[in-house]
Design a protein around this motif. Structure first.
Motif, PDB file in Angstrom:
ATOM      1  N   HIS A  62       0.863  -1.235   0.176  1.00 60.55           N
ATOM      2  CA  HIS A  62       0.042   0.114   0.214  1.00 60.55           C
ATOM      3  C   HIS A  62       0.822   1.211   0.135  1.00 60.55           C
ATOM      4  CE1 HIS A  62      -3.316   2.699   1.994  1.00 60.55           C
ATOM      5  NE2 HIS A  62      -3.332   2.658   0.933  1.00 60.55           N
ATOM      6  N   LEU A  63       0.664   2.525  -0.929  1.00 65.54           N
ATOM      7  CA  LEU A  63       1.265   3.495  -0.824  1.00 65.54           C
ATOM      8  C   LEU A  63       0.269   4.561  -0.406  1.00 65.54           C
ATOM      9  CD1 LEU A  63       3.678   5.405  -1.533  1.00 65.54           C
ATOM     10  CD2 LEU A  63       2.465   5.581  -3.939  1.00 65.54           C
ATOM     11  N   GLU A  64       0.649   5.287   0.605  1.00 64.17           N
ATOM     12  CA  GLU A  64      -0.185   6.531   1.223  1.00 64.17           C
ATOM     13  C   GLU A  64       0.380   7.709   0.903  1.00 64.17           C
ATOM     14  OE1 GLU A  64      -1.015   5.909   5.385  1.00 64.17           O
ATOM     15  OE2 GLU A  64      -1.665   3.840   5.293  1.00 64.17           O
ATOM     16  N   THR A  65      -0.157   8.647   0.273  1.00 61.04           N
ATOM     17  CA  THR A  65       0.385   9.743  -0.131  1.00 61.04           C
ATOM     18  C   THR A  65      -0.049  11.161   0.688  1.00 61.04           C
ATOM     19  OG1 THR A  65      -0.819  10.070  -2.116  1.00 61.04           O
ATOM     20  CG2 THR A  65       1.020   8.831  -2.379  1.00 61.04           C
ATOM     21  N   LEU A  66      -1.396  10.911   1.153  1.00 63.40           N
ATOM     22  CA  LEU A  66      -2.280  12.129   1.628  1.00 63.40           C
ATOM     23  C   LEU A  66      -1.748  12.330   3.167  1.00 63.40           C
ATOM     24  CD1 LEU A  66      -5.739  11.491   0.134  1.00 63.40           C
ATOM     25  CD2 LEU A  66      -3.928  12.885  -0.656  1.00 63.40           C
ATOM     26  N   ASP A  67      -1.785  13.627   3.642  1.00 62.96           N
ATOM     27  CA  ASP A  67      -1.662  13.965   4.965  1.00 62.96           C
ATOM     28  C   ASP A  67      -2.751  13.676   5.950  1.00 62.96           C
ATOM     29  OD1 ASP A  67       1.055  14.624   4.458  1.00 62.96           O
ATOM     30  OD2 ASP A  67       0.461  16.657   3.786  1.00 62.96           O
ATOM     31  N   GLU A  71      -2.427   9.544  -6.406  1.00 60.03           N
ATOM     32  CA  GLU A  71      -3.571   8.488  -5.935  1.00 60.03           C
ATOM     33  C   GLU A  71      -2.749   7.474  -5.366  1.00 60.03           C
ATOM     34  OE1 GLU A  71      -6.671   9.186  -6.222  1.00 60.03           O
ATOM     35  OE2 GLU A  71      -6.419  10.787  -7.775  1.00 60.03           O
ATOM     36  N   ASP A  72      -3.385   7.157  -4.023  1.00 61.43           N
ATOM     37  CA  ASP A  72      -3.118   5.969  -3.349  1.00 61.43           C
ATOM     38  C   ASP A  72      -3.464   4.781  -4.059  1.00 61.43           C
ATOM     39  OD1 ASP A  72      -2.541   7.849  -1.243  1.00 61.43           O
ATOM     40  OD2 ASP A  72      -3.507   6.973   0.421  1.00 61.43           O
ATOM     41  N   PHE A  73      -2.534   3.813  -3.777  1.00 57.96           N
ATOM     42  CA  PHE A  73      -3.018   2.402  -4.325  1.00 57.96           C
ATOM     43  C   PHE A  73      -2.341   1.160  -3.340  1.00 57.96           C
ATOM     44  CE2 PHE A  73       1.132   3.538  -6.351  1.00 57.96           C
ATOM     45  CZ  PHE A  73       2.054   2.183  -6.006  1.00 57.96           C
ATOM     46  N   TRP A  74      -3.205   0.073  -3.575  1.00 59.60           N
ATOM     47  CA  TRP A  74      -2.709  -1.329  -3.117  1.00 59.60           C
ATOM     48  C   TRP A  74      -2.212  -2.008  -4.471  1.00 59.60           C
ATOM     49  CZ3 TRP A  74      -2.114  -3.499   1.486  1.00 59.60           C
ATOM     50  CH2 TRP A  74      -2.568  -2.869   2.389  1.00 59.60           C
ATOM     51  N   LEU A  75      -1.085  -2.672  -4.523  1.00 59.26           N
ATOM     52  CA  LEU A  75      -0.609  -3.485  -5.312  1.00 59.26           C
ATOM     53  C   LEU A  75      -0.629  -4.962  -4.854  1.00 59.26           C
ATOM     54  CD1 LEU A  75       1.020  -3.727  -8.065  1.00 59.26           C
ATOM     55  CD2 LEU A  75       3.061  -3.621  -6.660  1.00 59.26           C
ATOM     56  N   VAL A 132     -10.379   5.836  -4.708  1.00 59.29           N
ATOM     57  CA  VAL A 132     -11.150   6.932  -5.604  1.00 59.29           C
ATOM     58  C   VAL A 132     -11.721   7.865  -4.338  1.00 59.29           C
ATOM     59  CG1 VAL A 132     -13.103   7.542  -6.888  1.00 59.29           C
ATOM     60  CG2 VAL A 132     -11.617   5.550  -7.445  1.00 59.29           C
ATOM     61  N   ARG A 133     -11.449   8.858  -4.235  1.00 58.29           N
ATOM     62  CA  ARG A 133     -11.740   9.954  -3.265  1.00 58.29           C
ATOM     63  C   ARG A 133     -12.475  11.202  -3.615  1.00 58.29           C
ATOM     64  NH1 ARG A 133      -9.529   7.682   1.166  1.00 58.29           N
ATOM     65  NH2 ARG A 133      -7.638   6.336   0.878  1.00 58.29           N
ATOM     66  N   ASP A 134     -13.281  11.724  -2.813  1.00 55.70           N
ATOM     67  CA  ASP A 134     -13.936  13.126  -3.261  1.00 55.70           C
ATOM     68  C   ASP A 134     -12.967  14.017  -2.822  1.00 55.70           C
ATOM     69  OD1 ASP A 134     -14.226  13.546  -0.453  1.00 55.70           O
ATOM     70  OD2 ASP A 134     -16.341  13.174  -0.488  1.00 55.70           O
ATOM     71  N   ALA A 135     -13.408  15.235  -3.022  1.00 56.81           N
ATOM     72  CA  ALA A 135     -12.483  16.449  -2.807  1.00 56.81           C
ATOM     73  C   ALA A 135     -12.011  16.560  -1.114  1.00 56.81           C
ATOM     74  CB  ALA A 135     -13.021  17.736  -3.061  1.00 56.81           C
ATOM     75  N   ASP A 136     -12.931  16.046  -0.258  1.00 56.88           N
ATOM     76  CA  ASP A 136     -12.640  15.998   1.176  1.00 56.88           C
ATOM     77  C   ASP A 136     -11.638  14.720   1.433  1.00 56.88           C
ATOM     78  OD1 ASP A 136     -13.743  18.454   1.434  1.00 56.88           O
ATOM     79  OD2 ASP A 136     -15.730  17.527   1.378  1.00 56.88           O
ATOM     80  N   HIS A 137     -11.525  13.962   0.676  1.00 61.94           N
ATOM     81  CA  HIS A 137     -10.645  12.745   1.070  1.00 61.94           C
ATOM     82  C   HIS A 137     -11.453  11.692   1.565  1.00 61.94           C
ATOM     83  CE1 HIS A 137      -7.278  15.019  -0.253  1.00 61.94           C
ATOM     84  NE2 HIS A 137      -7.396  15.811   0.647  1.00 61.94           N
TER      85      HIS A 137
END
Length: 175
Positions: A25-30, A117-121, A131-136
């Motif tokens: 899993h890659l997480e990129t949002l704060d 975009e975050d992803f799971w590989l 897939v996220r909305d503007a408020d994450h």
């Protein structure tokens, strides 16, 4: 491509049940707007004792997966100083590790180009993009086996993983 919505029963359980070797899993949002995390985050911010029972479903998925021999890892790309959300997750990371995950941290300023975009590989064969909305808030996943996208995610994982710091080292240096 297949769109899987968050309201599908046992979304994560089925993805992990189909996984045979590895999940990354890659997480990129704060920060993320995950409904089940609202109350635990509020408790953390108010200095109240943690209650991790809400984490039990994820713990079960991780223990089942790693118990079958699936390697589960993630890189958290983080802005420093850490946001309140990321500080909270740092305190919860031992829960993930206890369930079998290998988690590493990478300061954003050292990461270079990072996907938006975050992803799971899964098994280096399939990618699930969040897939996220503007408020994450999570709306669902787009799952693909497109060779070009899978290759990009494998290369991204390999590059960021090699740069990232193990949780125990990162946690010790960030306090």
């Amino acid at each position: 491509m297949l769109l899987r919505l968050n309201d599908e029963p046992d979304l994560w359980g089925s993805l992990f049940a189909e996984c045979e070797r590895s999940a990354f899993h890659l997480e990129t949002l704060d920060a993320y707007a995950v409904a089940s995390e609202s109350e635990p985050l509020r408790r953390f911010l108010n200095g109240e004792p943690a209650d991790t029972r809400w984490f039990d479903p994820w713990r079960t998925v991780m223990e089942d997966s790693t118990g079958r021999g699936v390697s589960v890892s993630r890189v958290r790309v983080v802005t420093q100083p850490l946001t309140d959300y990321r500080r909270w997750l740092l305190t919860l990371t031992p829960e993930n590790i206890g369930a079998g995950e290998d988690i590493r941290y990478l300061p954003r300023h050292l990461a270079g180009e990072v996907p938006t975009e975050d992803f799971w590989l899964f098994d280096d064969l399939r990618v699930a993009f969040h897939v996220r909305d503007a408020d994450h808030r999570g709306l669902g996943l787009v799952v693909t086996t497109d060779p070009g996208l899978v290759r990009y995610c494998v290369e991204t994982r390999d590059r960021l993983w090699s740069q990232a710091t193990r949780f125990d080292e990162y946690a010790g240096s960030s306090r």
